[in-house]
Scaffold this motif. Structure first.
Motif, PDB file in Angstrom:
ATOM      1  N   LEU A  43       0.832  -1.194   0.000  1.00 57.19           N
ATOM      2  CA  LEU A  43       0.000   0.000   0.000  1.00 57.19           C
ATOM      3  C   LEU A  43       0.871   1.251   0.000  1.00 57.19           C
ATOM      4  CD1 LEU A  43      -2.750   1.330   0.060  1.00 57.19           C
ATOM      5  CD2 LEU A  43      -2.729   1.117   2.540  1.00 57.19           C
ATOM      6  N   GLU A  44       1.945   1.232   0.755  1.00 55.91           N
ATOM      7  CA  GLU A  44       2.849   2.383   0.782  1.00 55.91           C
ATOM      8  C   GLU A  44       3.466   2.620  -0.599  1.00 55.91           C
ATOM      9  OE1 GLU A  44       3.063   4.599   3.262  1.00 55.91           O
ATOM     10  OE2 GLU A  44       1.498   3.355   4.140  1.00 55.91           O
ATOM     11  N   ALA A  45       3.742   1.547  -1.316  1.00 53.22           N
ATOM     12  CA  ALA A  45       4.290   1.688  -2.677  1.00 53.22           C
ATOM     13  C   ALA A  45       3.273   2.356  -3.599  1.00 53.22           C
ATOM     14  CB  ALA A  45       4.696   0.319  -3.226  1.00 53.22           C
ATOM     15  N   LEU A  46       1.997   1.995  -3.458  1.00 53.31           N
ATOM     16  CA  LEU A  46       0.959   2.647  -4.255  1.00 53.31           C
ATOM     17  C   LEU A  46       0.821   4.112  -3.866  1.00 53.31           C
ATOM     18  CD1 LEU A  46      -1.918   0.017  -4.490  1.00 53.31           C
ATOM     19  CD2 LEU A  46      -0.521   0.898  -6.362  1.00 53.31           C
ATOM     20  N   LYS A  47       0.865   4.406  -2.581  1.00 53.83           N
ATOM     21  CA  LYS A  47       0.747   5.793  -2.112  1.00 53.83           C
ATOM     22  C   LYS A  47       1.881   6.659  -2.675  1.00 53.83           C
ATOM     23  CE  LYS A  47      -1.363   5.100   2.421  1.00 53.83           C
ATOM     24  NZ  LYS A  47      -1.080   5.301   3.852  1.00 53.83           N
ATOM     25  N   TRP A  48       3.063   6.077  -2.808  1.00 56.08           N
ATOM     26  CA  TRP A  48       4.224   6.810  -3.299  1.00 56.08           C
ATOM     27  C   TRP A  48       3.983   7.361  -4.707  1.00 56.08           C
ATOM     28  CZ3 TRP A  48       7.438   6.034  -7.484  1.00 56.08           C
ATOM     29  CH2 TRP A  48       8.577   6.813  -7.522  1.00 56.08           C
ATOM     30  N   LEU A  49       3.106   6.719  -5.446  1.00 58.52           N
ATOM     31  CA  LEU A  49       2.821   7.155  -6.823  1.00 58.52           C
ATOM     32  C   LEU A  49       2.141   8.519  -6.886  1.00 58.52           C
ATOM     33  CD1 LEU A  49       1.345   3.842  -8.279  1.00 58.52           C
ATOM     34  CD2 LEU A  49       3.644   4.756  -8.638  1.00 58.52           C
ATOM     35  N   HIS A  50       1.407   8.886  -5.847  1.00 55.34           N
ATOM     36  CA  HIS A  50       0.589  10.103  -5.843  1.00 55.34           C
ATOM     37  C   HIS A  50       1.412  11.341  -6.194  1.00 55.34           C
ATOM     38  CE1 HIS A  50      -2.994  12.354  -4.957  1.00 55.34           C
ATOM     39  NE2 HIS A  50      -2.316  13.137  -4.137  1.00 55.34           N
ATOM     40  N   GLY A  51       0.990  12.014  -7.255  1.00 60.85           N
ATOM     41  CA  GLY A  51       1.650  13.254  -7.668  1.00 60.85           C
ATOM     42  C   GLY A  51       2.787  13.080  -8.653  1.00 60.85           C
ATOM     43  N   ASN A  52       3.263  11.852  -8.826  1.00 58.84           N
ATOM     44  CA  ASN A  52       4.324  11.596  -9.799  1.00 58.84           C
ATOM     45  C   ASN A  52       3.729  11.497 -11.200  1.00 58.84           C
ATOM     46  OD1 ASN A  52       6.817  11.245  -8.212  1.00 58.84           O
ATOM     47  ND2 ASN A  52       5.628   9.638  -7.215  1.00 58.84           N
ATOM     48  N   THR A  53       4.568  11.540 -12.194  1.00 56.53           N
ATOM     49  CA  THR A  53       4.108  11.344 -13.563  1.00 56.53           C
ATOM     50  C   THR A  53       4.597   9.990 -14.061  1.00 56.53           C
ATOM     51  OG1 THR A  53       6.024  12.529 -14.437  1.00 56.53           O
ATOM     52  CG2 THR A  53       4.010  13.796 -14.163  1.00 56.53           C
ATOM     53  N   ILE A  54       3.849   9.441 -15.029  1.00 55.39           N
ATOM     54  CA  ILE A  54       4.250   8.162 -15.596  1.00 55.39           C
ATOM     55  C   ILE A  54       5.461   8.364 -16.496  1.00 55.39           C
ATOM     56  CG2 ILE A  54       1.932   7.197 -15.446  1.00 55.39           C
ATOM     57  CD1 ILE A  54       1.606   7.669 -18.457  1.00 55.39           C
ATOM     58  N   HIS A  55       6.215   7.315 -16.695  1.00 58.53           N
ATOM     59  CA  HIS A  55       7.336   7.354 -17.633  1.00 58.53           C
ATOM     60  C   HIS A  55       6.757   7.295 -19.046  1.00 58.53           C
ATOM     61  CE1 HIS A  55      10.470   6.909 -14.612  1.00 58.53           C
ATOM     62  NE2 HIS A  55       9.639   6.069 -14.006  1.00 58.53           N
ATOM     63  N   LEU A  56       7.161   8.226 -19.867  1.00 56.48           N
ATOM     64  CA  LEU A  56       6.599   8.323 -21.214  1.00 56.48           C
ATOM     65  C   LEU A  56       7.565   7.775 -22.256  1.00 56.48           C
ATOM     66  CD1 LEU A  56       5.116  11.904 -20.886  1.00 56.48           C
ATOM     67  CD2 LEU A  56       3.857   9.743 -20.868  1.00 56.48           C
ATOM     68  N   PRO A  57       7.017   7.198 -23.321  1.00 57.71           N
ATOM     69  CA  PRO A  57       7.876   6.706 -24.410  1.00 57.71           C
ATOM     70  C   PRO A  57       8.529   7.888 -25.137  1.00 57.71           C
ATOM     71  CG  PRO A  57       5.569   6.501 -25.009  1.00 57.71           C
ATOM     72  CD  PRO A  57       5.609   6.957 -23.574  1.00 57.71           C
ATOM     73  N   GLY A  58       9.613   7.622 -25.786  1.00 62.81           N
ATOM     74  CA  GLY A  58      10.352   8.672 -26.487  1.00 62.81           C
ATOM     75  C   GLY A  58       9.683   9.168 -27.757  1.00 62.81           C
ATOM     76  N   ARG A  59       8.911   8.316 -28.406  1.00 59.91           N
ATOM     77  CA  ARG A  59       8.268   8.708 -29.666  1.00 59.91           C
ATOM     78  C   ARG A  59       6.872   9.251 -29.393  1.00 59.91           C
ATOM     79  NH1 ARG A  59       8.806   3.532 -33.436  1.00 59.91           N
ATOM     80  NH2 ARG A  59       7.356   2.851 -31.843  1.00 59.91           N
ATOM     81  N   ALA A  60       6.565  10.394 -29.984  1.00 56.01           N
ATOM     82  CA  ALA A  60       5.270  11.048 -29.783  1.00 56.01           C
ATOM     83  C   ALA A  60       4.110  10.137 -30.176  1.00 56.01           C
ATOM     84  CB  ALA A  60       5.211  12.358 -30.558  1.00 56.01           C
ATOM     85  N   LYS A  61       4.287   9.338 -31.211  1.00 58.07           N
ATOM     86  CA  LYS A  61       3.196   8.467 -31.665  1.00 58.07           C
ATOM     87  C   LYS A  61       2.868   7.368 -30.662  1.00 58.07           C
ATOM     88  CE  LYS A  61       5.510   4.925 -34.371  1.00 58.07           C
ATOM     89  NZ  LYS A  61       5.429   4.173 -35.590  1.00 58.07           N
TER      90      LYS A  61
END
Length: 73
Positions: A43-61
């Motif tokens: 649960l603490e690991a899930l809470k840590w996600l709050h406010g962070n952004t996901i890792h995005l792929p390098g290609r816009a498509k």
């Protein structure tokens, strides 16, 4: 076109249960209900996600579709 967000089993379950969400700016949100609980390291690991952004792929498509994220969020 798929949304392109690979999630682990636990993250997918939390997403489906509306316990975590991703807004159109790719920011992660954890529900207040989940943030208020104290129940161990997973649960603490899930809470840590709050406010962070996901890792995005390098290609816009390959970016997740913002409109779909907005509808779901």
């Amino acid at each position: 076109m798929s949304n392109g967000i690979p999630l682990s089993k636990i993250h997918h379950a939390a997403f489906d249960a509306h316990l975590i969400g991703i807004d159109p700016d790719y920011r992660l949100h954890v529900s207040d209900r989940l943030l208020a609980q104290n129940d161990g390291p997973m649960l603490e690991a899930l809470k840590w996600l709050h406010g962070n952004t996901i890792h995005l792929p390098g290609r816009a498509k390959d970016l997740p579709d913002r409109d779909r994220l907005a509808m779901r969020f």
